[in-house]
Structure formats: C-alpha cells, structure tokens
Design a protein around this motif. Structure first.
Motif: not given
Length: 149
Positions: A6-34
């Motif tokens: 809920y809070y992520i979806e209601h705060n687009p700036d937070v969502k964008n910052k989170m997605l940047k962090e996730i992309d920097s870690i997983f680099q687009g790999d959608k199936i690699r285990p964490i």
C-alpha cells in the motif's frame, strides 16, 4: 505485507527509488534466487519495511502488568496495575519522529540513525522482544524485493 505494498504504491518516489535498488542488485535477472548478499544490499527495501511498520504497526497496543509496587519517574504505581501501551501513539510521537505522519523510508538510511529508546516497537521490546524478528525481517525484505522485481 499488504501495508508495505500500500505505502509503496501510494508513494511513487519511494517506489522508483526501491526499483532502482532492486535493478542495481538483480540487473534485470527475473529468475535468479535471492542470496544472503542480496539481502544485505537491500537497505532501501528494509527501510520501507520498517517505515511501513512504524506507520501501521501490526499490533496497535499491548498490555503489561506489574504484581509489585513500582516507582518510575516520581510516579508511584500500586501492585496489580495493568498498563496499556499504545504503539501507534509511540510510533507517531512528535518528540521522537520528524514529520511522524509522513511515510518516509529515507529516515532509516541516515548514517548512524537509531530511533530513540522505546520509540519503535516493531517487534516489542525488553524481555518479550520477538524471537522471530530477524527471520521476519529477512522474509519481509526479500518478499518485497521479489514481488517488485
């Protein structure tokens, strides 16, 4: 988890910052285990989880009971006193939190930031501190990252 989303979806700036962090870690790999290293790198996701718990605690209040008389800060409490602890009020206290009613995960990323003693009770405190708190944080942070990855 619902309130995290809920809070992520209601705060687009937070969502964008989170997605940047996730992309920097997983680099687009959608199936690699964490991995353990991934978890330790998800600091913004962890900040989101903590801030969501601060804004909307799982338990809004709990009780504590004393069976012996007690004196605290010049107050005398008789035996058999039951205290109701209002977690929501503690988590939004102006004395402990800057802009307490604003969802702001960045507050958790300030270098050497530590909430004032007893001002953040996500997992309780003292002798009754939740024994599963570390596992819960791992699950919530990883699940958040995996859902939005």
């Amino acid at each position: 988890l619902s309130f995290i989303v809920y809070y992520i979806e209601h705060n687009p700036d937070v969502k964008n910052k989170m997605l940047k962090e996730i992309d920097s870690i997983f680099q687009g790999d959608k199936i690699r285990p964490i991995t353990k290293d991934d978890f330790y790198s998800l600091s913004y996701c962890e900040a989101i989880v903590k801030e969501a718990a601060r804004m909307f605690p799982v338990i809004h209040s709990f009780t504590r009971y004393i069976d012996k008389p007690n004196e605290t800060a010049e107050y005398h409490w008789p035996a058999d006193t039951l205290f109701a602890i209002n977690v929501k009020a503690i988590h939004t206290d102006n004395d402990d939190w800057e802009e307490p009613n604003k969802f702001n995960p960045d507050r958790w990323l300030i270098e050497n930031f530590e909430p004032n003693k007893n001002s953040f009770l996500m997992f309780g405190g003292g002798l009754r501190l939740c024994p599963g708190r570390k596992l819960s944080m791992i699950v919530l942070v990883c699940l958040t990252a995996l859902m939005f990855r």
